[in-house]
Write a protein that holds these residues in place. Structure first.
Motif, PDB file in Angstrom:
ATOM      1  N   GLY A 185       0.984  -1.626  -0.355  1.00  0.00           N
ATOM      2  CA  GLY A 185       0.323   0.284   0.110  1.00  0.00           C
ATOM      3  C   GLY A 185       0.718   1.548   0.300  1.00  0.00           C
ATOM      4  O   GLY A 185       0.567   2.521   0.313  1.00  0.00           O
ATOM      5  N   THR A 186       1.639   1.323  -0.506  1.00  0.00           N
ATOM      6  CA  THR A 186       2.752   2.408  -0.759  1.00  0.00           C
ATOM      7  C   THR A 186       1.932   3.655  -1.427  1.00  0.00           C
ATOM      8  O   THR A 186       2.288   4.858  -1.228  1.00  0.00           O
ATOM      9  N   THR A 187       1.439   3.361  -2.730  1.00  0.00           N
ATOM     10  CA  THR A 187       1.119   3.841  -3.795  1.00  0.00           C
ATOM     11  C   THR A 187      -0.472   4.386  -3.003  1.00  0.00           C
ATOM     12  O   THR A 187      -1.651   3.321  -3.464  1.00  0.00           O
ATOM     13  N   ARG A 188      -0.516   5.321  -2.857  1.00  0.00           N
ATOM     14  CA  ARG A 188      -2.196   5.918  -2.321  1.00  0.00           C
ATOM     15  C   ARG A 188      -2.370   6.712  -3.322  1.00  0.00           C
ATOM     16  O   ARG A 188      -3.630   6.945  -3.674  1.00  0.00           O
ATOM     17  N   ASP A 189      -2.157   7.338  -3.940  1.00  0.00           N
ATOM     18  CA  ASP A 189      -1.964   8.221  -5.266  1.00  0.00           C
ATOM     19  C   ASP A 189      -1.528   7.809  -6.817  1.00  0.00           C
ATOM     20  O   ASP A 189      -0.827   7.438  -6.773  1.00  0.00           O
ATOM     21  N   VAL A 190      -2.010   8.519  -7.749  1.00  0.00           N
ATOM     22  CA  VAL A 190      -1.995   8.265  -8.849  1.00  0.00           C
ATOM     23  C   VAL A 190      -0.652   8.732  -9.174  1.00  0.00           C
ATOM     24  O   VAL A 190      -0.211  10.140  -9.580  1.00  0.00           O
ATOM     25  N   VAL A 191       0.200   7.658 -10.336  1.00  0.00           N
ATOM     26  CA  VAL A 191       1.457   8.666 -10.602  1.00  0.00           C
ATOM     27  C   VAL A 191       1.338   8.567 -11.565  1.00  0.00           C
ATOM     28  O   VAL A 191       1.600   7.262 -12.431  1.00  0.00           O
ATOM     29  N   GLU A 192       1.761   9.043 -12.664  1.00  0.00           N
ATOM     30  CA  GLU A 192       1.388   9.568 -13.438  1.00  0.00           C
ATOM     31  C   GLU A 192       3.306   9.469 -14.060  1.00  0.00           C
ATOM     32  O   GLU A 192       3.711  10.866 -14.017  1.00  0.00           O
ATOM     33  N   PHE A 201       1.825   6.831 -18.496  1.00  0.00           N
ATOM     34  CA  PHE A 201       1.888   5.239 -17.838  1.00  0.00           C
ATOM     35  C   PHE A 201       0.734   5.721 -16.483  1.00  0.00           C
ATOM     36  O   PHE A 201       1.576   7.188 -15.488  1.00  0.00           O
ATOM     37  N   GLY A 202      -0.170   5.018 -15.472  1.00  0.00           N
ATOM     38  CA  GLY A 202      -0.386   5.536 -14.617  1.00  0.00           C
ATOM     39  C   GLY A 202      -0.547   4.397 -13.460  1.00  0.00           C
ATOM     40  O   GLY A 202      -0.496   3.256 -13.874  1.00  0.00           O
ATOM     41  N   ASP A 203       0.588   4.418 -12.842  1.00  0.00           N
ATOM     42  CA  ASP A 203       0.853   3.616 -10.935  1.00  0.00           C
ATOM     43  C   ASP A 203      -0.390   4.040  -9.989  1.00  0.00           C
ATOM     44  O   ASP A 203      -0.558   4.929 -10.088  1.00  0.00           O
ATOM     45  N   LEU A 204      -1.165   2.965 -10.111  1.00  0.00           N
ATOM     46  CA  LEU A 204      -2.011   3.187  -9.330  1.00  0.00           C
ATOM     47  C   LEU A 204      -2.510   2.691  -8.103  1.00  0.00           C
ATOM     48  O   LEU A 204      -1.728   1.531  -7.962  1.00  0.00           O
ATOM     49  N   ALA A 205      -3.142   2.681  -6.897  1.00  0.00           N
ATOM     50  CA  ALA A 205      -2.989   2.675  -5.349  1.00  0.00           C
ATOM     51  C   ALA A 205      -3.356   1.109  -5.535  1.00  0.00           C
ATOM     52  O   ALA A 205      -4.133   0.578  -7.247  1.00  0.00           O
ATOM     53  N   ILE A 207      -8.119   7.264   3.790  1.00  0.00           N
ATOM     54  CA  ILE A 207      -6.907   7.603   2.247  1.00  0.00           C
ATOM     55  C   ILE A 207      -6.560   6.409   1.864  1.00  0.00           C
ATOM     56  O   ILE A 207      -7.128   7.152   0.137  1.00  0.00           O
ATOM     57  N   GLU A 208      -6.443   5.385   2.262  1.00  0.00           N
ATOM     58  CA  GLU A 208      -6.194   3.719   1.166  1.00  0.00           C
ATOM     59  C   GLU A 208      -7.596   3.924   0.611  1.00  0.00           C
ATOM     60  O   GLU A 208      -8.084   3.291  -0.910  1.00  0.00           O
ATOM     61  N   GLY A 220      -7.424   6.351  -2.558  1.00  0.00           N
ATOM     62  CA  GLY A 220      -7.108   6.309  -3.240  1.00  0.00           C
ATOM     63  C   GLY A 220      -7.226   4.531  -4.044  1.00  0.00           C
ATOM     64  O   GLY A 220      -7.222   5.258  -5.677  1.00  0.00           O
ATOM     65  N   MET A 221      -8.216   4.093  -3.449  1.00  0.00           N
ATOM     66  CA  MET A 221      -8.493   2.555  -4.872  1.00  0.00           C
ATOM     67  C   MET A 221      -9.173   3.572  -5.378  1.00  0.00           C
ATOM     68  O   MET A 221     -10.186   3.104  -6.859  1.00  0.00           O
ATOM     69  N   ARG A 222     -10.588   4.615  -4.753  1.00  0.00           N
ATOM     70  CA  ARG A 222     -11.512   5.387  -5.892  1.00  0.00           C
ATOM     71  C   ARG A 222     -11.001   5.741  -6.782  1.00  0.00           C
ATOM     72  O   ARG A 222     -11.335   5.744  -8.604  1.00  0.00           O
ATOM     73  N   ARG A 223      -9.884   6.053  -7.180  1.00  0.00           N
ATOM     74  CA  ARG A 223      -9.083   6.963  -7.907  1.00  0.00           C
ATOM     75  C   ARG A 223      -8.320   6.231  -9.479  1.00  0.00           C
ATOM     76  O   ARG A 223      -8.419   6.523 -10.196  1.00  0.00           O
ATOM     77  N   ALA A 224      -7.887   4.784  -8.341  1.00  0.00           N
ATOM     78  CA  ALA A 224      -7.458   3.864  -9.273  1.00  0.00           C
ATOM     79  C   ALA A 224      -8.254   3.687 -10.676  1.00  0.00           C
ATOM     80  O   ALA A 224      -8.269   3.363 -11.085  1.00  0.00           O
TER      81      ALA A 224
END
Length: 545
Positions: free
Chosen positions: A273-280, A292-296, A311-312, A315-319
């Motif tokens: 669960g390190t990634t909580r937001d979308v990393v573009e 590329f989008g690295d997702l939660a 928060i998680e 992050g899952m909703r955004r993923a």
């Protein structure tokens, strides 16, 4: 919108237009800088900067020393190259003067400051896009070429470069103009039926003429629909193909992203669960620009003893939202310990079921292949995964599941004697991108004069979003025309006597369809060219920031 004749007359009126100038090369210290001047005062500016020197021959470079117009004893730059291009065969359709000077900041500033002092006439620094705007008004470019010029300046990958080159050929603008002229001709035939149907002054019967126009519109509708499909594919090349990395926590999505982009773009940790937001991250793969989008990580509360915080959850909703918008979804699965069973999280399954199978492509990647026993049968693992997809009604993939390892290539080969699998993944994605951006051909054979060759239709990949929206409006009007014609009883000999209103409506539909095409190229009488130019230049400026 101004007609072609109005646009042509703008060059005649340019004698009273201000002369404009600007630095054409990038600002900053360089070996050479180029200053471009356009307008009626070009030769006066040359005479002021190069006193007592003959005018250069058109399109031939001459070596000159440039002087301050206010003090002819003050040198501004020695050994500058000067070129003069007489109107109308120039980039802007006006007289153009180019000064190739030394690129030091002080030299450039001095010459830019000297140019407006060269004449008492109206000389000013050009506004953003003004050279291109003048080229449009003087019929040197149409709007499709203007947009292609913006794409050329913004291109970062090989496929974007090829897309921009296609658009700069003017083939696309010529195609739209040919369609518009055909619609105007068809509309004229219909209006002739309205005005002269009782005179019977036609080579063909009105019924046959009406049927002929309907058939022409049907064929054109198919061509426009094909062009729209190719425009969608061209937008993938221009704006980038959206790729989403989907999987459970700690499946190795961030590690995979870092290996793909070849840098530490995302934080990697053993902690789930390190990634909580979308990393573009943007990257060039095989000449294709990808986002590329690295997702939660996606997990259900029932699948873990660790509580899911607010928060998680966000992050899952955004993923999930990002995955549903993606063009390509890479499902990252993994093996744990010595197990050879690949499990798919219920949350991941839920997202996969919501994907648009017509638009989105799915690639299944089994990460951490280095953890598999050396005797593991990779084919059997892939076959088991495929059966799992079928059993749970999950989207299939055009490619078999790929085994990858995100540890160092040399370490992987030494420890397990297996390759990382990343080259196979890159090759798989490149093939997928080629398929998603391949040229679409019309379903029906085109009418005489239209090409059915793939290289001819490749030009339609260069259509911009503005083109596509106007083509969709055009398609809607063509559909309205055909709906109107279907209400006619074509076998009734007196149908025209009782259907004048329908014929008028049908002709109006053709007029509106033609106007949509006119707004694409900036020709004809459809719309406000100033408004369209504003949109085009605003988007071009945003691209080149």
């Amino acid at each position: 919108m101004r007609s072609n004749s109005n646009r042509s007359s703008s060059r005649v009126a340019s004698e009273s237009s201000p002369t404009i100038y600007a630095l054409s090369t990038a600002p900053g210290r360089a070996a050479i800088a180029i200053i471009r001047v356009s307008g009626p005062e070009c030769l006066k500016i040359y005479h002021a900067l190069c006193p007592n020197k003959p005018y250069p021959k058109p399109r031939q470079a001459v070596l000159r020393t440039l002087y301050d117009p206010s003090d002819s004893s003050q040198k501004l730059d020695a050994n500058a190259l000067v070129l003069f291009f007489p109107a109308p065969q120039t980039a802007t359709g006006e007289d153009v003067l180019e000064l190739h000077i030394h690129g030091g900041n002080a030299v450039v500033k001095a010459i830019l400051a000297a140019i407006p002092r060269a004449s008492q006439a109206n000389i000013r620094y050009a506004e953003p896009g003004e050279f291109t705007r003048r080229a449009f008004y003087n019929n040197r470019l149409d709007l499709t070429e203007v947009e292609a010029l913006g794409d050329t300046l913004a291109a970062e990958t090989e496929q974007q470069r090829q897309l921009a080159v296609r658009g700069s050929s003017n083939a696309l603008g010529q195609q739209y103009e040919e369609w518009r002229q055909n619609l105007l001709y068809a509309r004229g035939e219909l209006e002739a039926l309205i005005d002269f149907s009782e005179d019977q002054q036609f080579d063909d019967a009105p019924e046959a003429l009406y049927a002929s126009v309907t058939e022409q519109v049907k064929r054109l509708k198919d061509l426009v629909q094909t062009s729209i499909q190719n425009a969608f594919r061209g937008e993938l090349l221009r704006n980038g193909i959206s790729v989403a990395l989907v999987g459970a926590p700690n499946a190795g999505k961030s590690s995979l992203l870092n290996r793909i982009v070849r840098r530490e773009a995302a934080i990697v940790s053993r902690e789930a669960g390190t990634t909580r937001d979308v990393v573009e991250v943007g990257v060039d793969i095989g000449g294709y620009f990808c986002r590329f989008g690295d997702l939660a990580g996606l997990r259900a509360l029932s699948e873990t003893t660790i509580p899911i915080g607010e928060i998680e959850k966000e992050g899952m909703r955004r993923a999930k939202e990002r995955a549903l918008r993606a063009d390509v979804v890479i499902v990252v699965l993994c093996v744990e310990g010595n197990s050879q069973q690949i499990q798919i999280s219920s949350e991941v399954e839920e997202v996969l079921r919501e994907l648009d199978r017509q638009r989105q492509d799915v690639v299944y990647v089994v990460n951490k292949a280095d953890l598999l026993p050396s005797a593991a049968n990779h084919d059997a693992i892939s076959h088991s995964l495929l059966n799992n997809l079928i059993e749970h009604n999950l989207p299939p993939s055009s490619q078999p599941p790929l085994m990858v390892s995100c540890i160092d290539e040399q370490t992987s080969m030494k420890a397990r004697k297996i390759p990382s699998g990343l080259p196979d993944l890159m090759a798989c994605l490149t093939r997928l991108f080629q398929s998603k951006t391949a040229v679409v051909l019309p379903e029906q054979a085109p009418p005489p004069g239209y090409s059915h060759r793939q290289d001819s239709w490749a030009e339609s990949l260069g259509a911009s979003e503005r083109h596509r929206l106007l083509l969709q409006h055009c398609l809607s009007h063509l559909g309205d025309f055909l709906a109107c014609t279907r209400t006619q009883d074509m076998e009734a000999p007196s149908h025209l006597e009782h259907a004048d209103i329908d014929v008028v409506v049908a002709a109006e539909n053709l007029r509106q369809a033609a106007d949509c095409l006119a707004r694409i190229t900036g020709k004809g009488e459809g719309g406000d060219v100033e408004e369209i130019l504003g949109v085009v230049f605003e988007k071009s400026a945003m691209k080149n920031r």
